[in-house]
Design a protein around this motif. Sequence first.
Motif, mmCIF file in Angstrom:
data_model
loop_
_atom_site.group_PDB
_atom_site.id
_atom_site.type_symbol
_atom_site.label_atom_id
_atom_site.label_comp_id
_atom_site.label_asym_id
_atom_site.label_seq_id
_atom_site.Cartn_x
_atom_site.Cartn_y
_atom_site.Cartn_z
ATOM 1 N N UNK A 160 -10.581 1.067 12.391
ATOM 2 C CA UNK A 160 -9.625 0.233 11.681
ATOM 3 C C UNK A 160 -9.638 0.546 10.198
ATOM 4 N N UNK A 161 -8.487 0.450 9.562
ATOM 5 C CA UNK A 161 -8.410 0.689 8.127
ATOM 6 C C UNK A 161 -7.535 -0.385 7.490
ATOM 7 N N UNK A 162 -8.075 -1.044 6.475
ATOM 8 C CA UNK A 162 -7.329 -2.059 5.723
ATOM 9 C C UNK A 162 -6.900 -1.418 4.412
ATOM 10 N N UNK A 163 -5.597 -1.457 4.128
ATOM 11 C CA UNK A 163 -5.109 -0.833 2.892
ATOM 12 C C UNK A 163 -3.793 -1.462 2.455
ATOM 13 N N UNK A 189 -6.405 2.521 13.486
ATOM 14 C CA UNK A 189 -5.608 1.304 13.620
ATOM 15 C C UNK A 189 -5.375 0.732 12.227
ATOM 16 N N UNK A 190 -4.107 0.607 11.821
ATOM 17 C CA UNK A 190 -3.776 0.143 10.471
ATOM 18 C C UNK A 190 -3.746 -1.378 10.376
ATOM 19 N N UNK A 191 -4.106 -1.897 9.225
ATOM 20 C CA UNK A 191 -3.949 -3.323 8.907
ATOM 21 C C UNK A 191 -3.527 -3.400 7.444
ATOM 22 N N UNK A 192 -2.317 -3.856 7.198
ATOM 23 C CA UNK A 192 -1.775 -3.868 5.844
ATOM 24 C C UNK A 192 -2.193 -5.117 5.078
ATOM 25 N N UNK A 193 -2.477 -4.924 3.791
ATOM 26 C CA UNK A 193 -2.789 -6.034 2.884
ATOM 27 C C UNK A 193 -2.037 -5.761 1.584
ATOM 28 N N UNK A 201 -7.264 -11.698 6.146
ATOM 29 C CA UNK A 201 -6.404 -11.831 7.325
ATOM 30 C C UNK A 201 -6.180 -10.484 7.983
ATOM 31 N N UNK A 202 -5.971 -9.450 7.173
ATOM 32 C CA UNK A 202 -5.781 -8.105 7.716
ATOM 33 C C UNK A 202 -7.031 -7.657 8.469
#
Length: 320
Positions: A160-163, A189-193, A201-202
Motif C-alpha cells: 500500500x502507498x499513501x500519497x 495499492x494506492x490511497x490518496x490523501x 483515513x487513507x
Amino acid sequence: MWKSRAVLAAMMGVALSAPALAQTKTVAITAIVEHPALDATRDGVIDALKAAGFTPGENLKVEYQSAQGNPATAAQIARQFVGARPDVIVPISTPSAQAVVAATRDIPVVFTAVTDPVSAQLVRSMDKPGANVTGVSDMAPVGEHVALIQEIVPGAKRLGVVFNPGEPNSVAMVNVLKEEAAKRGLTVVNAAANKSADVQTAARSLVGKADAIYVPLDNTVVSALEGLLAVGAQAKLPVFSADTDSVVRGTVASLGFDYRQVGRQTGEVVVRVLKGEKPGDLPATYARGTDLFINPKAAAAMGVTIPDAVAKRATKTVGQ
C-alpha cells in the motif's frame, strides 16, 4: 615613509582582494511545510554557509518562511522573496521550488529535496539546467526500498502507498514504485490523501488490502505521519518510509539520506553562486550517500521482526 607606503599598499591589496564575504549576502529559504527531513535540510544549508565563512548576523542574512502545506501560500512567499531581491533563493521541496521558479527569471535559485527536477519542469536537464536554476535532487533508491520491505516482510504480496496526487514528486515516486514492485512480484495499492487531515483515513483504507505500507517523499503524508503510524500499530500493518527521519518517528525501516547532509550538499552549491558562479552553468546533482535506519520497537508494534542480517547492516538503530 617607505615602510608606511608599503604597509598602506599591503592593506589596500588585502582590501581589494578580499572576497565578497566582507559584504552581507542574503539567502532566502522557504519550504512547503515543516517536518524533520525538510528542517534538517534547511539546517544543513546553513551549516555549509557557515563552513564557507558566511556567518548569520555578520556577513549573512538568512530569511526563512514555511508555506504550512499550502501551495497558494508557497506562491505568495515566492513573490515576497522575489520582491525583496535576495542574492539566492533556496526552495525546499517540489511545490516550493515550482512556486519560486515561476516567480523569477533572474534571481539565482538553488532548489533542494526535489525528487524529479526535470518532470517538475524546474530544469531542462540535470547536466545543463540552464537559466537561473540548479539544485539537488533527493530521488530515493526505490528499488532498494522494495527489496528491503520484502526482506523484512517476506510474505508480502501487496504494497500500500499513501500519497498526495497533487504533489508531482510523489506521483513520480509512486510511478517508479509500481515499476520496481512489479519486477519483484508485488502489486501496489494506492490511497490518496489530498491534505494532511486525509492521511489517517487513507491509511485505514489499506487495512485488509495491503501487507505493508510505503510512505514516499510526500510532504503532505510525512507532516501527518503519526496518524498513519497509529493505523499501522492498530492493524499490525508494517509501515516503511522513503526517508530515514521518519524511522526515528516510528516507521519500521528505510534506506535513505541524511537530510542534514543533503542540505550541506545544497549549501555548497549556494556558496558557489554567492561567489559569482551562474546557477544555470552548474549541473543539478543527486544527493550523495545512503543510510539504513531501523526501528525494532516500531517493527514489533506492527507485528514484524527485523532479521539479523538487516540489523547488522544498519547504520543507525532507533526506538530500542
